[in-house]
Scaffold this motif. Structure first.
Motif, short mmCIF file in Angstrom:
data_model
loop_
_atom_site.label_atom_id
_atom_site.label_comp_id
_atom_site.label_asym_id
_atom_site.label_seq_id
_atom_site.Cartn_x
_atom_site.Cartn_y
_atom_site.Cartn_z
N ILE A 1 7.21 7.75 -16.27
CA ILE A 1 6.60 6.56 -15.67
C ILE A 1 5.09 6.73 -15.65
O ILE A 1 4.58 7.78 -15.23
N ASP A 2 4.38 5.69 -16.08
CA ASP A 2 2.92 5.68 -15.97
C ASP A 2 2.58 5.12 -14.59
O ASP A 2 2.56 3.91 -14.39
N TRP A 3 2.31 6.02 -13.65
CA TRP A 3 2.09 5.61 -12.26
C TRP A 3 0.75 4.91 -12.05
O TRP A 3 0.50 4.34 -10.98
N SER A 4 -0.11 4.92 -13.07
CA SER A 4 -1.43 4.30 -12.93
C SER A 4 -1.43 2.81 -13.28
O SER A 4 -2.40 2.11 -12.98
N LEU A 5 -0.35 2.32 -13.88
CA LEU A 5 -0.31 0.92 -14.28
C LEU A 5 -0.28 0.00 -13.06
O LEU A 5 0.37 0.30 -12.06
N PRO A 6 -0.97 -1.15 -13.12
CA PRO A 6 -0.95 -2.09 -11.99
C PRO A 6 0.43 -2.74 -11.85
O PRO A 6 1.19 -2.83 -12.82
N MET A 7 0.75 -3.18 -10.65
CA MET A 7 2.03 -3.85 -10.40
C MET A 7 1.91 -5.35 -10.66
O MET A 7 0.90 -5.96 -10.33
N ASP A 8 2.93 -5.93 -11.22
CA ASP A 8 3.00 -7.37 -11.43
C ASP A 8 3.20 -8.03 -10.07
O ASP A 8 4.22 -7.81 -9.41
N PRO A 9 2.27 -8.86 -9.61
CA PRO A 9 2.39 -9.44 -8.26
C PRO A 9 3.54 -10.43 -8.12
O PRO A 9 3.88 -10.82 -6.99
N VAL B 1 8.75 -8.55 1.34
CA VAL B 1 9.82 -7.96 2.15
C VAL B 1 10.76 -7.13 1.29
O VAL B 1 11.22 -6.06 1.71
N THR B 2 11.04 -7.55 0.05
CA THR B 2 11.91 -6.73 -0.80
C THR B 2 11.23 -5.42 -1.16
O THR B 2 11.90 -4.38 -1.28
N ARG B 3 9.93 -5.44 -1.31
CA ARG B 3 9.21 -4.19 -1.62
C ARG B 3 9.25 -3.24 -0.43
O ARG B 3 9.48 -2.03 -0.60
N HIS B 4 9.05 -3.76 0.76
CA HIS B 4 9.08 -2.89 1.93
C HIS B 4 10.51 -2.42 2.24
O HIS B 4 10.71 -1.27 2.67
N GLU B 5 11.49 -3.29 2.03
CA GLU B 5 12.87 -2.88 2.24
C GLU B 5 13.25 -1.74 1.30
O GLU B 5 13.85 -0.74 1.73
N PHE B 6 12.91 -1.88 0.02
CA PHE B 6 13.31 -0.83 -0.92
C PHE B 6 12.49 0.44 -0.70
O PHE B 6 13.00 1.55 -0.91
N ALA B 7 11.25 0.31 -0.27
CA ALA B 7 10.47 1.50 0.09
C ALA B 7 11.15 2.23 1.25
O ALA B 7 11.24 3.47 1.26
N SER B 8 11.66 1.47 2.22
CA SER B 8 12.38 2.07 3.34
C SER B 8 13.63 2.79 2.85
O SER B 8 13.92 3.93 3.24
N ILE B 9 14.38 2.15 1.96
CA ILE B 9 15.60 2.75 1.41
C ILE B 9 15.28 4.03 0.66
O ILE B 9 15.99 5.05 0.81
N MET B 10 14.21 4.04 -0.12
CA MET B 10 13.84 5.26 -0.85
C MET B 10 13.43 6.37 0.11
O MET B 10 13.78 7.54 -0.10
N CYS B 11 12.71 6.03 1.15
CA CYS B 11 12.28 7.06 2.11
C CYS B 11 13.46 7.63 2.89
O CYS B 11 13.52 8.84 3.13
N ALA C 1 7.05 6.41 -5.76
CA ALA C 1 7.35 4.99 -5.92
C ALA C 1 7.06 4.20 -4.65
O ALA C 1 6.48 3.11 -4.71
N SER C 2 7.45 4.73 -3.50
CA SER C 2 7.20 4.01 -2.25
C SER C 2 5.72 3.97 -1.93
O SER C 2 5.20 2.98 -1.41
N GLU C 3 5.02 5.06 -2.26
CA GLU C 3 3.57 5.09 -2.04
C GLU C 3 2.87 4.04 -2.91
O GLU C 3 2.00 3.30 -2.44
N LYS C 4 3.28 3.96 -4.16
CA LYS C 4 2.65 3.00 -5.07
C LYS C 4 2.98 1.56 -4.67
O LYS C 4 2.11 0.68 -4.68
N MET C 5 4.23 1.32 -4.27
CA MET C 5 4.67 -0.04 -4.02
C MET C 5 4.12 -0.61 -2.72
O MET C 5 3.68 -1.76 -2.67
N VAL C 6 4.14 0.18 -1.62
CA VAL C 6 3.69 -0.36 -0.34
C VAL C 6 2.74 0.56 0.41
O VAL C 6 2.11 0.16 1.38
N GLY C 7 2.66 1.84 0.02
CA GLY C 7 1.75 2.77 0.68
C GLY C 7 2.19 3.20 2.06
O GLY C 7 1.40 3.76 2.84
#
Length: 317
Positions: free
Chosen positions: A51-59, A88-98, A145-151
């Motif tokens: 994964i290229d972690w430097s790529l911007p996210m599609d809003p 909310v889906t980004r924060h929910e999945f960040a929670s699930i990953m954590c 992934a969670s850091e990149k998606m929602v920090g």
């Protein structure tokens, strides 16, 4: 979208490369482990290089398929803007990953403890080390992934964290491996439902694909360990083990989406929590993800009436 409902029957077969079927009825843990070692050597992947972690996210893309949001199908969901739904889906999945990281830490300790002074030349011991290595990489992947998606980093409630510490220090045999299986099975179905959904962020789809691929081996290993552990056990131990597994499952499943994730997404967290608890669609999705798990637990005699009460409380039955 209905991909979340589509899944092969894990009670009879599994996939080691998202397509190749592996027999679920091998001759024992050692034989299964040897096959899984060979599969891991061929098919293991590394998110840090893939994964290229430097790529911007599609809003415009979600953190998970909207249908897997805990609020999908509620009045609150209908009131949200598209931007809020994505958030909310980004924060929910960040929670699930954590929460996944939290349980993978528990898993690693239980497997290390189980294999302490094991047969170093045996396939079971060697695959157990492969699984621990996989889980280390998965935890790093989820953290990135969670850091990149929602920090934001999410953790279970304090009491759940303490109970998890007790579980990882004491669980062994069928309790340890069935506990591992519970966490892996629930997340597996969720991720299978999202990994091919083009509405989801590309790097999250890759995270899901890598995890599904490698967890298919871990689940097969765990099932064989449970089968071996329950052979010849008495009624009292079976009842006790079934209850402890169910209590652990309840803690894991009810911790997946932390209340703080709703607040971080800019929602009314109290209302979101209430709507999630009353969301028949979300409960149905959880039950669908646990179908094959419940079949397996029933097969090995670990789906007792007291245990079923906890599974129902967590909407797993």
């Amino acid at each position: 979208m209905t991909t979340a409902m589509n899944r092969s029957n894990h009670s009879d077969s599994d996939t080691d490369d998202l397509g190749t079927v592996i027999s679920m009825r091998d001759e024992g843990t050692e034989e299964v482990s040897a096959r899984l070692l060979a599969s891991a050597a061929r098919l293991s992947r590394n998110a840090m290089t893939e994964i290229d972690w430097s790529l911007p996210m599609d809003p415009t893309k979600y953190g998970c398929s909207p249908e897997w949001s805990s609020l999908y199908g509620t009045e609150y969901w209908d009131e949200l803007t598209e931007e809020q739904r994505i958030s909310v889906t980004r924060h929910e999945f960040a929670s699930i990953m954590c929460i996944g990281i939290w349980f993978e830490m528990i898993l690693q300790e239980m497997v290390v403890r189980d294999q302490y002074l094991g047969d170093y030349h045996g396939s079971e011991f060697q695959f157990a080390l492969v699984e621990i290595a996989d889980e280390c990489r998965h935890s790093i992947m989820f953290a990135k992934a969670s850091e990149k998606m929602v920090g934001t980093s999410y953790k279970p409630k304090r009491i759940v964290g303490k109970l998890g510490r007790l579980f990882k220090a004491t669980a062994k045999n069928e309790v340890a491996y069935a506990g591992i299986l519970v966490a892996e099975e629930v997340l597996d179905v969720f991720q299978r439902g999202c990994m091919r959904d083009e509405r989801v962020l590309d790097f999250i789809r890759t995270v899901n694909e890598i995890h599904v691929l490698e967890e298919s081996r871990h689940m097969k290993f765990a099932r064989e360990e449970v089968r071996e552990s329950v052979k010849g056990i008495g009624w009292a131990r079976r009842q006790f083990s079934a209850l402890v597994i169910a209590m652990g499952a309840y803690m894991i499943v009810t911790s997946l989406v932390q209340k703080k994730a709703y607040a971080d997404a800019g929602l009314d967290a109290d209302r979101a929590r209430r709507e999630m608890l009353g969301n028949a669609h979300f409960h149905s999705m959880i039950r669908s993800s646990c179908t094959h798990l419940m079949e397996f637990l029933d097969e090995v005699g670990l789906l007792t009436r007291p245990a079923m009460r906890y599974y129902r409380k967590a909407f797993m039955l």
